[in-house]
Design an enzyme around this catalytic site. Structure first.
Site, mmCIF file in Angstrom:
data_model
loop_
_atom_site.group_PDB
_atom_site.id
_atom_site.type_symbol
_atom_site.label_atom_id
_atom_site.label_comp_id
_atom_site.label_asym_id
_atom_site.label_seq_id
_atom_site.Cartn_x
_atom_site.Cartn_y
_atom_site.Cartn_z
ATOM 1 N N CYS A 2 19.555 -11.184 42.285
ATOM 2 C CA CYS A 2 18.532 -11.791 42.115
ATOM 3 C C CYS A 2 17.762 -11.798 43.585
ATOM 4 C CB CYS A 2 18.246 -13.127 41.435
ATOM 5 S SG CYS A 2 16.387 -13.900 41.476
ATOM 6 N N GLU A 103 13.136 -7.334 39.356
ATOM 7 C CA GLU A 103 14.233 -6.467 39.591
ATOM 8 C C GLU A 103 13.907 -4.942 39.675
ATOM 9 O OE1 GLU A 103 17.144 -5.611 40.926
ATOM 10 O OE2 GLU A 103 17.984 -7.415 39.776
#
Length: 223
Positions: A2, A103
């Protein structure tokens, strides 16, 4: 992993959601990057508190942050044994609230990556995190990292890792400052959030530039 996320919920909503006694004044942020200050929820002697911390864990023994790797994520599998994380894993756990995270998926030609925005269908995401306090050049710095685990079925189409997202029923156990058996903590961390609670869509490549901000970054685009 992340490496970029958003937090756009009003302060009052976060206070109510986390039953926090304190919460910093915040504005909506749609492109939160490493090495910036982010909202962290932790337990204290008086109850849960929200405060700002540097995103990128700084171990307490660190004297020169310029030589330190960017510890924005910590793998759940190695928290109990890795010296950088094991103290915080046992006594300094936290939650990091988010509206969603980004992402990037590798394209079929491997020459480019396409960004996706991932959020919850049920409200804020609560990333499992660790925090530390270090004194660098006589300045006290509170810092944190986001824990990652293997991806669930939904996220696996984009990346093999994802943040550990804790449901409300796990918060009390995770946030307790007491030392708990490693197996109890690991049983919480090794379960990726069920895919039916999540949603994702492609977004503009503009999110790749940190200086870009605004709600338009999370709007769906045609793939």
């Amino acid at each position: 992993m992340c490496g970029r996320f958003a937090l756009a919920y009003p302060r009052a909503n976060l206070i109510k959601w986390y039953h926090a006694l304190t919460m910093p004044e915040i504005e909506p942020r749609y492109n939160i990057a490493p090495s910036t200050d982010i909202v962290v929820i932790r337990d204290s002697v008086t109850g849960r508190e929200g405060l700002m911390m540097h995103w990128g864990l700084i171990p307490p023994w660190s004297k020169d942050t310029k030589k330190l790797p960017l510890l924005l994520n910590a793998r759940a599998e190695s928290l109990a044994t890795k010296p950088t994380f094991k103290h915080a894993f046992r006594r300094q756990r936290c939650l990091i609230p988010a509206s969603g995270f980004y992402e990037w998926k590798q394209s079929s030609d491997s020459k480019s990556k396409k960004p996706f925005y991932i959020s919850s269908k049920d409200g804020p995401l609560s990333f499992a995190g660790l925090w530390e306090t270090a004194t660098v050049d006589k300045v006290i710095i509170n810092s944190c990292t986001i824990i990652t685990t293997n991806s669930n079925e939904l996220m696996r189409t984009i990346h093999d890792r994802m943040p550990v997202i804790l449901p409300p029923q796990a918060w009390d156990t995770w946030l307790t400052p007491s030392q708990l058996p490693d197996d109890i903590l690991m049983s919480i961390l090794m379960k990726p959030l069920a895919p039916e609670h999540m949603q994702l869509w492609a977004v503009s490549p503009a999110v790749g530039r940190i200086s870009n901000q605004g709600e338009q970054l999370i709007q769906p685009v045609n793939e």
